[in-house]
Design a protein around this motif. Sequence first.
Motif, PDB file in Angstrom:
ATOM      1  N   LEU A  77      -3.560   1.930   5.822  1.00  0.00           N
ATOM      2  CA  LEU A  77      -4.656   1.084   5.353  1.00  0.00           C
ATOM      3  C   LEU A  77      -4.190  -0.365   5.169  1.00  0.00           C
ATOM      4  O   LEU A  77      -4.975  -1.303   5.338  1.00  0.00           O
ATOM      5  N   LYS A  92      -0.668   4.730   1.255  1.00  0.00           N
ATOM      6  CA  LYS A  92      -1.672   4.329   2.250  1.00  0.00           C
ATOM      7  C   LYS A  92      -1.123   3.209   3.146  1.00  0.00           C
ATOM      8  O   LYS A  92      -1.715   2.127   3.230  1.00  0.00           O
ATOM      9  N   PHE A 122     -13.205  -1.001   7.648  1.00  0.00           N
ATOM     10  CA  PHE A 122     -12.218  -0.574   6.659  1.00  0.00           C
ATOM     11  C   PHE A 122     -12.752   0.565   5.796  1.00  0.00           C
ATOM     12  O   PHE A 122     -12.001   1.479   5.423  1.00  0.00           O
ATOM     13  N   ALA A 167      -8.560   8.251   5.587  1.00  0.00           N
ATOM     14  CA  ALA A 167      -7.385   8.378   4.717  1.00  0.00           C
ATOM     15  C   ALA A 167      -7.670   9.291   3.536  1.00  0.00           C
ATOM     16  O   ALA A 167      -6.776  10.019   3.068  1.00  0.00           O
ATOM     17  N   CYS A 179       0.816  -1.220   0.000  1.00  0.00           N
ATOM     18  CA  CYS A 179       0.000   0.000   0.000  1.00  0.00           C
ATOM     19  C   CYS A 179       0.846   1.264   0.000  1.00  0.00           C
ATOM     20  O   CYS A 179       0.299   2.374   0.047  1.00  0.00           O
ATOM     21  N   ASN A 233     -12.271   3.783   7.665  1.00  0.00           N
ATOM     22  CA  ASN A 233     -10.864   4.196   7.677  1.00  0.00           C
ATOM     23  C   ASN A 233     -10.416   4.687   6.311  1.00  0.00           C
ATOM     24  O   ASN A 233      -9.521   5.544   6.218  1.00  0.00           O
ATOM     25  N   LEU A 234     -11.024   4.168   5.240  1.00  0.00           N
ATOM     26  CA  LEU A 234     -10.756   4.716   3.913  1.00  0.00           C
ATOM     27  C   LEU A 234     -11.233   6.165   3.821  1.00  0.00           C
ATOM     28  O   LEU A 234     -10.604   6.995   3.147  1.00  0.00           O
ATOM     29  N   LEU A 265      -8.783  -0.304  -2.721  1.00  0.00           N
ATOM     30  CA  LEU A 265      -7.683   0.648  -2.876  1.00  0.00           C
ATOM     31  C   LEU A 265      -7.391   0.925  -4.347  1.00  0.00           C
ATOM     32  O   LEU A 265      -7.080   2.070  -4.729  1.00  0.00           O
TER      33      LEU A 265
END
Length: 901
Positions: free
Chosen positions: A302, A299, A424, A431, A290, A427-428, A351
């Motif tokens: 992540l 990232k 997740f 980010a 990442c 959290n994306l 991603l």
Amino acid sequence: MVVNGRWERLGSRRFFLALILWIHSRMLRQVLHEGLRTSFHKLGHFVANHPVFFASTPVLISILLGASFSRYRIEENVEYLLAPKHSLAKIEGNLVDSLFPVNRSKHTLYSDLQTPGRYGRVIVTSRRGSILEPQYVDLVLKLHRTIAQLQVPMLGFNYTFNHLCLLDDSKSCIVDDIVHALAEVQTERTANRTVPPLCYPITSLRDGREAYIGHQLGGASSALNELVAARWEAAFGVELEHFGRQHPELALYPFTSSSLQRDFQRTSRVAERPLLVSLAVCMALAVLCCSMRDCVRTKPWLGLLALVTVSLATLTSAGIFNLSGGKYNSTYLGIPFVMLGHGLFGIFEMLSSWRRTREDQHVKERVAAVFSDCLLPFTAGTALHLVTFGIGASPFTNIEAVRLFCRNACLSVLFNYLYILTFFGSNLVFAGYLENNYRHSLFCRRVPKPEILQQKPAWYRFLMYTQYNEGPASEPDLQAYESHLLVAFMKRYYCDWITNTYVKPFVVLFYLVYVSFALMGYLQVSEGSDLSNMVATETGTIAYMRAQQRYFSSYSPVIGFYIYESIEYWNASVQEDLLEYTRGFERISWFESYLKYLRGLNVSSSLPRGDFTERLRSGFLRQPRYVHFADDIIFARRSVDGTSGDIAAEVVASRMFLVAKTTENKREEMAVLLDTLRKLSLTSRIKFIIFNPSFVYMDRYASSVGAPLKNSCIAALFLLFFSTFLAADPLVNGWLAVTVASVEFGVVGFMTLWHVELDCVSVLCLIYGVNYAVDSSAPLLSAFVLGRERSRTHWVKLALEHHGVPALQSYLCYAAALLPVAAVPSNLTRTLFRCLFLTVLIVAFHCLAILPVLLTFLPPSKRKKKRDRKRCGGGDSGGREEIECVEIEDSTRVVDQITTV
């Protein structure tokens, strides 16, 4: 002419009806497809609007459910887990126990014929010379006396072997006949008399009776109080270890009733450190996958949170499992790898989709676009996991270990899916806000603009390097992400190389080699009913089984031959049939001994019914050398003519003991023998059954192990077939079915060549292989099939650019996570590693090599002009024409040709 016209009109009507139906079905698929994408788009908006809630809720749930580990319990019954539930051998075993219970045997002990609760066995070998040499005979008898005098304190009383053993009519412990034989040898030597010869495998003792010593060398059995017996087993092992240190000239291989269970569960303990190393390695590689040179668009957090997501889902599902009263067993070690493989695909696809979104969009719009783009195939893959493992968790599964694994895998995959969407996904969002505000992905500090950054020191410029793009963009600017190593490799090098005309023939040739080797292994598949495949390697169970295979493989275990109905033993034809059935075996048979006894008296064996039974009871069974056969015959008093007249004794059931001559392939030969005698029992007028405790594991094992895999594959194919209306193009499901079949065929073949048998662990890995292949290939195939108006080669390259990178990231992380498992000293984890590692390699080979090559010349076709050329000008290029793979279509073939200027 009228008839022809009518047929022409009917044909045109059918054509138009078919065309209308095709258009309607295509429209329906498109409407459903777009409707689902819209729903996931709204879900992405919802998650982006409440990121704190969706980030904290899974953590709180996991912490609360993690407290349930105080109820952690272990399944101790290995037979319950690994033996087929519904088998004839279990029914036969219950019938044997009801007719001839262990405590009824007052003279003979066959410790491997029945399993009377707690017991202890030991194989004794000499490191030099024969075990029958005087010094070794003395040591074996000394070992027997040491075990017999062993004391176990309990509630103020010292229990010895005499309190726990089976007793004969004289209230003495029943021991294996080899002890009596060696004691007689020692007595004769001490008295300086001629030592009686020991015949093998059936010898005669001093009292005249015959004893089978083919695979006996010391043994003990206890069945009184479970707690006392358990302590005696532990003391038995300690005493043998102490005795072995005192006498290094002997090699001792102990085995008790709890050895298999203890060594089966030991895999979990020896796998703890390698699993932690596996998690750390996978986490480090996920962070690297990442990461990129750009400090804003990288990232790494992540990548770390991807593993945290899978860990939280594992903790939640384990907590629910503990609260529901489940018991842990070592096969559950594979469940985290099921979750990891499924979760990594979804996370890396998200991603990759994030990198394709426009940077000038709001974070909520970008997250919604990611959900809309990725969650449809990811949800379909999750549904396939639930269906395939759900079929395996159904009552139709005959092996409990497989059923329990599939049930818990369904629960784990469901929470894994939900946590990726929520934890997740939130959290994306965080980010994304860091990226949109041009903040450093690690330090959260705002990155200066280029003109300010140039005034900073070199180390500061290195840490804060990024590509500013603050202006509005009409389409995603992918140039900023090409500093990512895998993205640049896939786009600049691999896509052009794999679609090169001169590379394709070698890929196809390599695939044919793959198919031939897989076929060679597929034709050698064998079932793995050997329990040593399920335990840790450096254990007493493995040492005992190796010694048993080395020294006692010449003969099979003692097989009980049970006649459970009254037959005419006095009838000459019945006698001939009975002798014919047991011919070819080493036998301990009351029937043959009785016929020999009658011949010694010069009496015909074809006596009348009353005389035959009376001589058996009053004469034969009263002889000291034959008195032990009384345990093998059940008498009942019945009327002679079926009325209320004379009452006479009659043999209503009896048993004999058979031992077959075997080779090194004892397990396969025993399976064939079981099947042959079963078929004979169905056609014979003598109603008999055969039984040995090992039959419980052999009976229907192949069908019981293969049934979950077969049912799961059929369910997967049906799901792919009936979900065609959800796919934008039915060819996606067709290609998925072909890919899954090729992958499973290869995994089965190559795992056989890698010395992996078909047991419950390998079958579970094969079930997961179906889902892993679909997870990996579905996005790639969808991107290719849905492409229009360009060449096949163009869409193959584009599909690889979009979905090849996340697939490659998943393969690397998953393979790295599997490598530490190979170091676990356990046969169970060895099977797990080999099957899953083969699955990763074969799926990667299909998705990154085979499919990209085959799709360039196999359906679906792309509508395009006869020849497309794309010019790229500007700068210093001087109007050069780009080298491109162009399709030339004619009436016979499609040729890929490289055109250059």
